[in-house]
Structure formats: structure tokens, C-alpha cells
Design a protein around this motif. Structure first.
Motif, PDB file in Angstrom:
ATOM      1  N   VAL A  43     -51.422 -54.348   1.728  1.00 38.21           N
ATOM      2  CA  VAL A  43     -52.744 -54.064   2.298  1.00 38.21           C
ATOM      3  C   VAL A  43     -53.404 -55.371   2.729  1.00 38.21           C
ATOM      4  O   VAL A  43     -54.004 -55.447   3.802  1.00 38.21           O
ATOM      5  N   ARG A  44     -53.248 -56.400   1.935  1.00 42.06           N
ATOM      6  CA  ARG A  44     -53.797 -57.718   2.285  1.00 42.06           C
ATOM      7  C   ARG A  44     -53.192 -58.199   3.619  1.00 42.06           C
ATOM      8  O   ARG A  44     -53.898 -58.711   4.482  1.00 42.06           O
ATOM      9  N   ASN A  45     -51.880 -58.011   3.808  1.00 37.73           N
ATOM     10  CA  ASN A  45     -51.225 -58.392   5.070  1.00 37.73           C
ATOM     11  C   ASN A  45     -51.786 -57.585   6.240  1.00 37.73           C
ATOM     12  O   ASN A  45     -52.032 -58.136   7.313  1.00 37.73           O
ATOM     13  N   ILE A  46     -51.961 -56.296   6.035  1.00 32.42           N
ATOM     14  CA  ILE A  46     -52.535 -55.440   7.082  1.00 32.42           C
ATOM     15  C   ILE A  46     -53.918 -55.955   7.463  1.00 32.42           C
ATOM     16  O   ILE A  46     -54.244 -56.105   8.643  1.00 32.42           O
ATOM     17  N   GLN A  47     -54.746 -56.240   6.466  1.00 32.86           N
ATOM     18  CA  GLN A  47     -56.108 -56.713   6.715  1.00 32.86           C
ATOM     19  C   GLN A  47     -56.097 -58.053   7.444  1.00 32.86           C
ATOM     20  O   GLN A  47     -56.871 -58.261   8.382  1.00 32.86           O
ATOM     21  N   PHE A  48     -55.212 -58.955   7.034  1.00 35.59           N
ATOM     22  CA  PHE A  48     -55.109 -60.257   7.696  1.00 35.59           C
ATOM     23  C   PHE A  48     -54.735 -60.072   9.165  1.00 35.59           C
ATOM     24  O   PHE A  48     -55.348 -60.660  10.056  1.00 35.59           O
ATOM     25  N   MET A  49     -53.722 -59.244   9.427  1.00 37.80           N
ATOM     26  CA  MET A  49     -53.280 -59.032  10.805  1.00 37.80           C
ATOM     27  C   MET A  49     -54.383 -58.393  11.638  1.00 37.80           C
ATOM     28  O   MET A  49     -54.582 -58.762  12.800  1.00 37.80           O
ATOM     29  N   LEU A  50     -55.113 -57.436  11.066  1.00 33.98           N
ATOM     30  CA  LEU A  50     -56.221 -56.817  11.806  1.00 33.98           C
ATOM     31  C   LEU A  50     -57.271 -57.858  12.184  1.00 33.98           C
ATOM     32  O   LEU A  50     -57.807 -57.829  13.296  1.00 33.98           O
ATOM     33  N   ASN A  51     -57.566 -58.777  11.278  1.00 37.58           N
ATOM     34  CA  ASN A  51     -58.558 -59.813  11.575  1.00 37.58           C
ATOM     35  C   ASN A  51     -58.088 -60.756  12.676  1.00 37.58           C
ATOM     36  O   ASN A  51     -58.890 -61.173  13.518  1.00 37.58           O
ATOM     37  N   VAL A  52     -56.814 -61.085  12.693  1.00 36.35           N
ATOM     38  CA  VAL A  52     -56.292 -61.947  13.752  1.00 36.35           C
ATOM     39  C   VAL A  52     -56.348 -61.201  15.088  1.00 36.35           C
ATOM     40  O   VAL A  52     -56.760 -61.756  16.104  1.00 36.35           O
ATOM     41  N   ILE A  53     -55.956 -59.930  15.090  1.00 35.89           N
ATOM     42  CA  ILE A  53     -56.023 -59.118  16.304  1.00 35.89           C
ATOM     43  C   ILE A  53     -57.469 -59.021  16.785  1.00 35.89           C
ATOM     44  O   ILE A  53     -57.744 -59.087  17.985  1.00 35.89           O
ATOM     45  N   ALA A  54     -58.414 -58.890  15.853  1.00 39.35           N
ATOM     46  CA  ALA A  54     -59.838 -58.747  16.204  1.00 39.35           C
ATOM     47  C   ALA A  54     -60.371 -59.972  16.955  1.00 39.35           C
ATOM     48  O   ALA A  54     -61.328 -59.852  17.719  1.00 39.35           O
ATOM     49  N   LEU A  55     -59.762 -61.131  16.751  1.00 37.65           N
ATOM     50  CA  LEU A  55     -60.201 -62.325  17.462  1.00 37.65           C
ATOM     51  C   LEU A  55     -60.005 -62.173  18.967  1.00 37.65           C
ATOM     52  O   LEU A  55     -60.726 -62.790  19.752  1.00 37.65           O
ATOM     53  N   ASN A  56     -59.026 -61.384  19.377  1.00 36.68           N
ATOM     54  CA  ASN A  56     -58.716 -61.202  20.791  1.00 36.68           C
ATOM     55  C   ASN A  56     -59.082 -59.824  21.320  1.00 36.68           C
ATOM     56  O   ASN A  56     -59.004 -59.593  22.523  1.00 36.68           O
ATOM     57  N   ASP A  57     -59.412 -58.897  20.440  1.00 42.32           N
ATOM     58  CA  ASP A  57     -59.731 -57.528  20.858  1.00 42.32           C
ATOM     59  C   ASP A  57     -61.016 -57.085  20.160  1.00 42.32           C
ATOM     60  O   ASP A  57     -60.990 -56.737  18.983  1.00 42.32           O
ATOM     61  N   PRO A  58     -62.130 -57.084  20.882  1.00 44.38           N
ATOM     62  CA  PRO A  58     -63.410 -56.742  20.260  1.00 44.38           C
ATOM     63  C   PRO A  58     -63.489 -55.306  19.749  1.00 44.38           C
ATOM     64  O   PRO A  58     -64.360 -54.984  18.953  1.00 44.38           O
ATOM     65  N   GLN A  59     -62.563 -54.445  20.167  1.00 40.86           N
ATOM     66  CA  GLN A  59     -62.571 -53.062  19.670  1.00 40.86           C
ATOM     67  C   GLN A  59     -62.041 -52.966  18.247  1.00 40.86           C
ATOM     68  O   GLN A  59     -62.255 -51.963  17.576  1.00 40.86           O
ATOM     69  N   VAL A  60     -61.349 -54.001  17.811  1.00 43.32           N
ATOM     70  CA  VAL A  60     -60.823 -54.027  16.444  1.00 43.32           C
ATOM     71  C   VAL A  60     -61.824 -54.794  15.590  1.00 43.32           C
ATOM     72  O   VAL A  60     -62.040 -55.982  15.806  1.00 43.32           O
ATOM     73  N   GLY A  61     -62.428 -54.120  14.656  1.00 39.90           N
ATOM     74  CA  GLY A  61     -63.419 -54.768  13.804  1.00 39.90           C
ATOM     75  C   GLY A  61     -62.781 -55.629  12.727  1.00 39.90           C
ATOM     76  O   GLY A  61     -61.676 -55.354  12.271  1.00 39.90           O
ATOM     77  N   ARG A  62     -63.469 -56.668  12.347  1.00 41.06           N
ATOM     78  CA  ARG A  62     -62.991 -57.520  11.248  1.00 41.06           C
ATOM     79  C   ARG A  62     -63.202 -56.803   9.922  1.00 41.06           C
ATOM     80  O   ARG A  62     -64.137 -56.029   9.779  1.00 41.06           O
ATOM     81  N   VAL A  63     -62.307 -57.070   8.980  1.00 41.52           N
ATOM     82  CA  VAL A  63     -62.372 -56.454   7.660  1.00 41.52           C
ATOM     83  C   VAL A  63     -62.274 -57.537   6.595  1.00 41.52           C
ATOM     84  O   VAL A  63     -61.800 -58.639   6.858  1.00 41.52           O
ATOM     85  N   THR A  64     -62.731 -57.224   5.407  1.00 37.59           N
ATOM     86  CA  THR A  64     -62.589 -58.138   4.275  1.00 37.59           C
ATOM     87  C   THR A  64     -61.154 -58.094   3.790  1.00 37.59           C
ATOM     88  O   THR A  64     -60.601 -57.016   3.576  1.00 37.59           O
ATOM     89  N   VAL A  65     -60.537 -59.271   3.621  1.00 37.63           N
ATOM     90  CA  VAL A  65     -59.167 -59.334   3.118  1.00 37.63           C
ATOM     91  C   VAL A  65     -59.239 -59.390   1.592  1.00 37.63           C
ATOM     92  O   VAL A  65     -59.358 -60.448   0.995  1.00 37.63           O
TER      93      VAL A  65
END
Length: 73
Positions: A43-65
Motif C-alpha cells: 500500500v505504501r508503494n501504491i501511495q508513493f507511485m500515486l504521489n509521483v503520478i500526481a506531480l504530472n497529472d492534476p487529476q490524480v490527488g496526492r495522498v499521505t504515504v
């Protein structure tokens, strides 16, 4: 979107993650299915990857890792 991370969702997250300009390596699929209430390093890996993706895609919200699959994850 069904709120579950299984093999298909993991593949899509990795596709988005690995196609970023920095070309980070995607962690291998850890097995299992992850949903709200799941915890741990996967889950931590998923959250980390989502945050990196969010840097380039504003539709993906940042989450707490935090390793806890909550509503934001």
C-alpha cells in the motif's frame, strides 16, 4: 474505478508511473488485492507511485504515504 488495486490496476499505475519523464523503475506486483482497510508496504508503494503520478497529472490527488489504504488512496 472500483477502489480495488489488483493486477490490472497495478499494471495501469505502473504504466503511468514508468512513463514519466524521469522513467522511475516500477516495483513488481506484490500479489494480492488491495482495497480500503489494506495495510503494509504494498500500500505504501501504491501511495508513493500515486504521489509521483500526481506531480504530472492534476487529476490524480496526492495522498499521505502511511501504508493504510484509506478513502484518499
Amino acid at each position: 474505478m472500483d477502489g480495488i488495486v489488483g493486477p490490472a490496476t497495478w499494471a495501469e499505475v505502473c504504466n503511468q508511473f514508468c512513463n514519466l519523464p524521469a522513467k522511475p523503475p516500477c516495483p513488481p506486483y506484490p500479489g494480492g488485492v488491495y482495497r480500503r482497510g489494506s495495510t503494509g508496504n504494498a500500500v505504501r508503494n501504491i501511495q508513493f507511485m500515486l504521489n509521483v503520478i500526481a506531480l504530472n497529472d492534476p487529476q490524480v490527488g496526492r495522498v499521505t504515504v502511511d501504508g493504510i489504504f484509506g478513502a484518499a488512496t
